[in-house]
Design a protein around this motif. Structure first.
Motif, PDB file in Angstrom:
ATOM      1  N   PRO A   3       0.668  -1.390   0.098  1.00 25.42           N
ATOM      2  CA  PRO A   3      -0.026   0.069  -0.057  1.00 25.42           C
ATOM      3  C   PRO A   3       0.917   1.232  -0.173  1.00 25.42           C
ATOM      4  O   PRO A   3       2.021   1.334   0.519  1.00 25.42           O
ATOM      5  CB  PRO A   3      -0.792  -0.178   1.386  1.00 25.42           C
ATOM      6  N   ALA A   4       0.341   2.451  -0.612  1.00 31.13           N
ATOM      7  CA  ALA A   4       1.142   3.853  -0.326  1.00 31.13           C
ATOM      8  C   ALA A   4       0.808   4.235   0.864  1.00 31.13           C
ATOM      9  O   ALA A   4       1.632   5.097   1.513  1.00 31.13           O
ATOM     10  CB  ALA A   4       0.366   4.560  -1.447  1.00 31.13           C
ATOM     11  N   SER A   5      -0.418   3.627   1.400  1.00 37.14           N
ATOM     12  CA  SER A   5      -0.833   4.358   2.792  1.00 37.14           C
ATOM     13  C   SER A   5      -1.244   3.142   3.714  1.00 37.14           C
ATOM     14  O   SER A   5      -2.225   2.694   3.180  1.00 37.14           O
ATOM     15  CB  SER A   5      -1.643   5.525   2.753  1.00 37.14           C
ATOM     16  N   PRO A   6      -0.805   2.692   4.727  1.00 43.28           N
ATOM     17  CA  PRO A   6       0.470   3.317   5.372  1.00 43.28           C
ATOM     18  C   PRO A   6       1.622   2.717   4.535  1.00 43.28           C
ATOM     19  O   PRO A   6       1.585   1.514   4.052  1.00 43.28           O
ATOM     20  CB  PRO A   6       0.422   2.367   6.693  1.00 43.28           C
ATOM     21  N   LYS A   7       2.586   3.696   4.249  1.00 43.74           N
ATOM     22  CA  LYS A   7       3.653   3.470   3.314  1.00 43.74           C
ATOM     23  C   LYS A   7       4.342   2.385   3.815  1.00 43.74           C
ATOM     24  O   LYS A   7       4.910   2.144   4.886  1.00 43.74           O
ATOM     25  CB  LYS A   7       4.469   4.847   3.340  1.00 43.74           C
ATOM     26  N   THR A   8       4.626   1.340   2.986  1.00 42.20           N
ATOM     27  CA  THR A   8       5.258   0.236   3.018  1.00 42.20           C
ATOM     28  C   THR A   8       6.232  -0.122   1.700  1.00 42.20           C
ATOM     29  O   THR A   8       5.736  -0.076   0.902  1.00 42.20           O
ATOM     30  CB  THR A   8       4.285  -0.859   3.208  1.00 42.20           C
ATOM     31  N   THR A   9       7.410  -0.572   2.180  1.00 40.73           N
ATOM     32  CA  THR A   9       8.404  -0.692   1.134  1.00 40.73           C
ATOM     33  C   THR A   9       9.047  -1.965   1.406  1.00 40.73           C
ATOM     34  O   THR A   9       9.194  -2.623   2.565  1.00 40.73           O
ATOM     35  CB  THR A   9       9.639   0.501   1.271  1.00 40.73           C
ATOM     36  N   PHE A  10       9.723  -2.572   0.493  1.00 40.01           N
ATOM     37  CA  PHE A  10      10.787  -3.647   0.579  1.00 40.01           C
ATOM     38  C   PHE A  10      12.054  -3.579  -0.242  1.00 40.01           C
ATOM     39  O   PHE A  10      12.005  -2.769  -1.149  1.00 40.01           O
ATOM     40  CB  PHE A  10      10.186  -5.009   0.511  1.00 40.01           C
ATOM     41  N   ASN A  11      13.118  -4.174   0.086  1.00 36.31           N
ATOM     42  CA  ASN A  11      14.305  -4.013  -0.808  1.00 36.31           C
ATOM     43  C   ASN A  11      15.091  -5.417  -0.815  1.00 36.31           C
ATOM     44  O   ASN A  11      15.266  -5.790   0.468  1.00 36.31           O
ATOM     45  CB  ASN A  11      15.216  -2.795  -0.323  1.00 36.31           C
ATOM     46  N   ILE A  12      15.560  -5.752  -1.726  1.00 37.46           N
ATOM     47  CA  ILE A  12      16.623  -6.919  -1.732  1.00 37.46           C
ATOM     48  C   ILE A  12      17.772  -6.307  -1.795  1.00 37.46           C
ATOM     49  O   ILE A  12      18.215  -5.555  -2.748  1.00 37.46           O
ATOM     50  CB  ILE A  12      16.389  -7.639  -2.815  1.00 37.46           C
ATOM     51  N   GLY A  13      18.680  -6.407  -0.563  1.00 38.58           N
ATOM     52  CA  GLY A  13      19.856  -5.228  -0.725  1.00 38.58           C
ATOM     53  C   GLY A  13      21.121  -5.797  -1.059  1.00 38.58           C
ATOM     54  O   GLY A  13      22.108  -5.432  -1.706  1.00 38.58           O
ATOM     55  N   THR A  14      21.486  -7.311  -0.726  1.00 38.34           N
ATOM     56  CA  THR A  14      22.462  -8.065  -1.106  1.00 38.34           C
ATOM     57  C   THR A  14      21.966  -9.276  -1.502  1.00 38.34           C
ATOM     58  O   THR A  14      21.027  -9.698  -1.244  1.00 38.34           O
ATOM     59  CB  THR A  14      23.733  -8.021   0.120  1.00 38.34           C
ATOM     60  N   ILE A  15      22.832  -9.766  -2.421  1.00 37.52           N
ATOM     61  CA  ILE A  15      22.732 -11.188  -2.997  1.00 37.52           C
ATOM     62  C   ILE A  15      23.993 -11.890  -2.972  1.00 37.52           C
ATOM     63  O   ILE A  15      24.858 -11.291  -3.567  1.00 37.52           O
ATOM     64  CB  ILE A  15      21.735 -11.299  -4.028  1.00 37.52           C
TER      65      ILE A  15
END
Ligand SMILES: [Zn+2]
Length: 420
Positions: free
Chosen positions: A248-260
């Protein structure tokens, strides 16, 4: 800390405004302001001295000792270091309701990073000089001003240089303080100083969950063992599924694949592969939902790779042994300060008093811990300006530091009920 703002149209509470105006008019306050202005050159010296002492995550001891020494020199009582390395110093009052001022002493820079700290005019350069050189220096400046001006106050202060704010530190310093019987209930208000500036108030705690995902398989030769399950392919499948999950944009929620990471050579089927995943939200519910999505993506990716292996018909030759695990490497709880909370009213009244324009923001800071426990806490900057945080090009400009210091001083002394 990553920031995002919300519009803020709440009027400043009149009672808080009167209290702040009273504290600002005290002769001791004027003498404290004078002290902070006079001592700017000394503050820049302290800031550089501290930034030259390495403080990687889990390696803050030397910097903590330096800070404890400064606490003693400034005349704080009961200066001590706790089991995890947090440094405490006390300025007694007449109650046992403490007002805490804290600043993290750790940096993101690993041991061995060259700490080339230098000054050019009003600018300081070097890793950690602003984050959190600015915060720790502001804390010392305020202690010195309170002590030299002889400000009297109802409630006692506890000053804290805490460990473990950055990255893998995972707020361990704060977590420890708020699980200790001595401090858990005694700290009524916690003002957190993080970085430079005077234009923000972090009153919402951005939560995060971080995982290391590890996949293991039998490995093998790329030619002779062709068809054996491949951990890198499992990760690739899982990433495809996980990143397709809507947020959702609200509540703002994010994810990231940072290393592999994974594998040993181009002609080997890897025995293991891993990735690091960061999930963030202001909502605990959204973070849990994404964590479940990640777990499901892993399960399905393992199943798909297993059936792909079966189709290639190579399963009889080698044991399968495809396994995976999710290891939690970070967990920062979410939370927020009630719009009517006293601490928020006081900082807003202080900003009105100083003619300072500040925005209420959401970020991940040491304040996450008290906020998630329903305690009053906010994070603000130590004044001046800064940039390049978490890089070797980090800088801090001392110009205008005074405004930030006044802001911290008035907030603390109003919360502690300064007396004439
Ligand atoms: Zn910081």
């Amino acid at each position: 800390m990553a920031l995002s703002s919300r519009p803020d149209a709440t009027p400043v509470a009149l009672a808080a405004q009167q209290e702040v105006a009273r504290v600002a008019m005290l002769p001791q306050t004027r003498s404290a302001f004078h002290c902070m202005r006079e001592h700017e050159p000394r503050l820049a010296q302290w800031q550089m001295e501290m930034a030259r002492i390495p403080a990687p995550p889990f390696g803050e001891t030397a910097r903590g000792e330096w800070l404890a020494e400064k606490f003693r020199e400034l005349g704080l009582s009961d200066v001590y270091r706790d089991e995890v390395g947090n440094i405490f110093g006390i300025e007694p009052g007449k109650s046992d309701h403490y007002v805490a001022l804290s600043a993290h002493i750790d940096t993101v820079f690993p041991a061995g990073t060259p700490l080339n700290v230098r000054q050019q005019g009003s600018r300081l350069y070097g890793p950690g000089v602003s984050d959190n050189g600015a915060g720790v220096t502001a804390m010392l400046a305020v202690i010195a001003a309170i002590r030299s001006a002889g400000v009297r106050h109802q409630h006692p202060f506890v000053f804290i240089g805490n460990v473990g704010e950055e990255g893998e530190g995972d707020l361990r310093g704060m977590r420890h303080i708020f699980s200790t019987p001595r401090w858990r209930d005694a700290i009524r208000f916690n003002l957190v100083l993080d970085g430079a500036g005077a234009e923000t108030v972090v009153a919402e705690a951005l939560g995060s969950r971080r995982f290391e995902v590890i996949v293991r398989g039998p490995g093998g030769h790329s030619w002779s063992d062709f068809g054996a399950p491949n951990p890198i392919v499992v990760l690739a499948r899982a990433i495809g599924m996980f990143t397709a999950v809507p947020v959702p944009a609200s509540p703002k929620t994010t994810f990231n694949i940072g290393t592999i990471r994974g594998g040993t050579s181009v002609n080997s089927i890897p025995e293991s592969a891993s990735m690091r995943v960061d999930i963030r939200s202001t909502s605990m519910g959204e973070m849990e939902r994404l964590e479940q999505a990640l777990r499901q993506a892993m399960e399905r990716a393992v199943q798909e790779e297993t059936s792909a292996t079966e189709k290639k018909g190579s399963s009889q030759r080698r044991p399968f042994g495809l396994s995976h695990e999710l290891v939690e490497i970070g967990n920062r709880p979410a939370g927020e300060l009630d719009a009517g909370a006293r601490m928020l009213q006081v900082i807003r009244a202080v900003d009105a008093q100083l003619g300072n324009v500040a925005q209420v923001q959401r970020a991940s800071t040491d304040a996450n811990i008290p906020l998630s426990l329903g305690r009053q806490a906010i994070a603000i900057g130590g004044g001046g300006s800064g940039g390049g945080a978490h890089t070797l090009q980090e800088w801090f400009d001392c110009s205008g530091r005074e405004l930030g210091l006044k802001r911290i001083f008035l907030t603390l002394l109003t919360l502690a009920e300064a007396e004439s």
